[in-house]
Design a protein around this motif. Structure first.
Motif, short mmCIF file in Angstrom:
data_model
loop_
_atom_site.label_atom_id
_atom_site.label_comp_id
_atom_site.label_asym_id
_atom_site.label_seq_id
_atom_site.Cartn_x
_atom_site.Cartn_y
_atom_site.Cartn_z
N LEU A 159 3.64 5.57 -5.94
CA LEU A 159 3.46 5.49 -7.39
C LEU A 159 2.29 6.36 -7.84
N ALA A 160 1.22 6.38 -7.06
CA ALA A 160 0.05 7.19 -7.40
C ALA A 160 0.40 8.67 -7.46
N LYS A 161 1.23 9.13 -6.52
CA LYS A 161 1.62 10.53 -6.52
C LYS A 161 2.52 10.86 -7.71
N VAL A 162 3.41 9.94 -8.05
CA VAL A 162 4.33 10.18 -9.16
C VAL A 162 3.60 10.23 -10.49
N LEU A 163 2.63 9.32 -10.67
CA LEU A 163 1.95 9.20 -11.95
C LEU A 163 0.64 9.96 -12.02
N GLY A 164 0.10 10.37 -10.87
CA GLY A 164 -1.18 11.05 -10.86
C GLY A 164 -2.33 10.13 -11.22
N VAL A 165 -2.28 8.88 -10.74
CA VAL A 165 -3.30 7.88 -11.06
C VAL A 165 -3.76 7.20 -9.77
N PHE A 166 -4.80 6.37 -9.90
CA PHE A 166 -5.23 5.53 -8.79
C PHE A 166 -4.75 4.12 -9.07
N GLY A 209 0.81 -1.21 0.00
CA GLY A 209 0.00 0.00 0.00
C GLY A 209 0.84 1.26 0.00
N ARG A 210 1.92 1.24 0.75
CA ARG A 210 2.80 2.41 0.79
C ARG A 210 3.47 2.63 -0.57
#
Length: 331
Positions: free
Chosen positions: A160-167, A154-155
């Motif tokens: 990865l979500a912050k870097v790519l701007g995705v869920f 999860g961490r």
């Protein structure tokens, strides 16, 4: 004053035990446990979940569906989500579905007490206090290690979500001790006739060693390049995959290391079997892998045709050290 009916809904016995240990001892509650969302909803419908501590990543019915069903059916339950999926979007979604609070795993007693009190749910008992039933249950290695991996996964997804701007859509991680032939079978679904590119990175700590293998489907590379605003070419693709590998592998290993109090040293990532099929990847490395403690995590990005599989392959000798590090959680 009547005890509050509390439902703990999580597929991990280890996670449920951690929550039982984190609950305020003076809280007047009657406790029900559920190992998946289907069981959890059945308990809530029976009135056994005035307060619900709910995991998100579960088989059969996940936490999002539980929250949606509670709202659709007008069930009376105040839900606190307790999850290893700490993506900002995951928190936003559960609150929009009616959860009263979000607590990251593993739940710290002080944080859980603060949240319960802040939601007006902490009803004290006159005492004397005794451990909640199940708080001393002995946990097996696989369950304890899978929950440790779940938190680390999860961490890594949140980063990865912050870097790519995705869920990032998260699975329930698989943890098994496998022979190389069994590993081949476990990865059969990952191939689906596709060509693959894999990044390999070794890691080592005192008594623990292994290799991380991040496998990308070649059909996802063009979409990944567009998402990262990269030019789609052979050279830039390899740079892109190495960058993503550093993020995912590093964050996942860091999450495990923090929980079991070790420090991993990592080798430089290398491209393994570029554009090879999965059977070629395994056949080329079977002398090194032999028997392994294998962790398999299949990530996918919402609204994108992008999927990749992270394998953490621990040497057989690592199991003893991992067991000793997790022993305080298992007893």
């Amino acid at each position: 004053m009547a005890a509050v009916s509390l439902l703990i809904c999580d597929d991990s016995t280890m996670a449920r035990k951690q929550l039982l240990r984190a609950l305020p001892q003076e809280w007047s509650v009657s406790i029900t446990q559920a190992s998946n969302g289907r069981q959890g909803l059945a308990a809530i419908r029976q009135g056994l979940g005035q307060v619900v501590l709910l995991d998100l990543t579960m088989p059969e019915v996940d936490g999002y569906h539980v929250l949606a069903a509670i709202r659709a059916e007008g069930l009376q339950a105040q839900v606190i989500v307790v999850s290893g999926d700490v993506q900002d979007e995951a928190v936003r979604r559960v609150l929009s579905l009616g959860a009263v609070a979000f607590v990251k795993k593993p739940a710290e007693p002080a944080e859980l007490r603060r949240v319960l009190a802040g939601c007006g749910l902490l009803v004290p008992s006159p005492g004397p206090f005794s451990p909640f039933p199940g708080a001393d249950q002995k946990i097996g290695f696989h369950d304890a290690f899978r929950e440790t991996v779940n938190v680390a996964m999860g961490r890594a997804a949140a980063l990865l979500a912050k870097v790519l701007g995705v869920f990032v859509q998260l699975p329930v991680p698989n943890v098994n001790v496998l022979e190389v032939g069994e590993l081949h079978m476990a990865l059969a679904d990952a191939q689906v006739g596709d060509q693959l590119t894999a990044i390999c990175q070794g890691y080592i700590s005192a008594g623990i060693a292994g290799e991380a293998l991040l496998i990308f489907h070649d059909s996802s590379l063009a979409d990944m390049a567009r998402l990262m605003n990269r030019e789609y070419s052979e050279h830039s693709n390899m740079e892109m995959l190495l960058d993503l590998s550093s993020i995912l592998i590093g964050a996942c290993l860091s999450g495990i290391a923090e929980q079991i109090d070790v420090v991993f040293s990592q080798s430089h990532p290398q491209i393994l079997g570029e554009h090879a099929r999965i059977d070629e990847l395994i056949r080329g490395n079977q002398l090194r892998w032999k028997k392994t403690l294998a962790v398999e995590i299949s990530y996918s990005l919402e609204n994108h045709d992008i999927h990749f599989d992270l394998l953490l392959l621990f040497t057989e000798r690592s199991v003893q050290r991992l067991t000793s590090k997790l022993d305080y959680l298992m007893t």
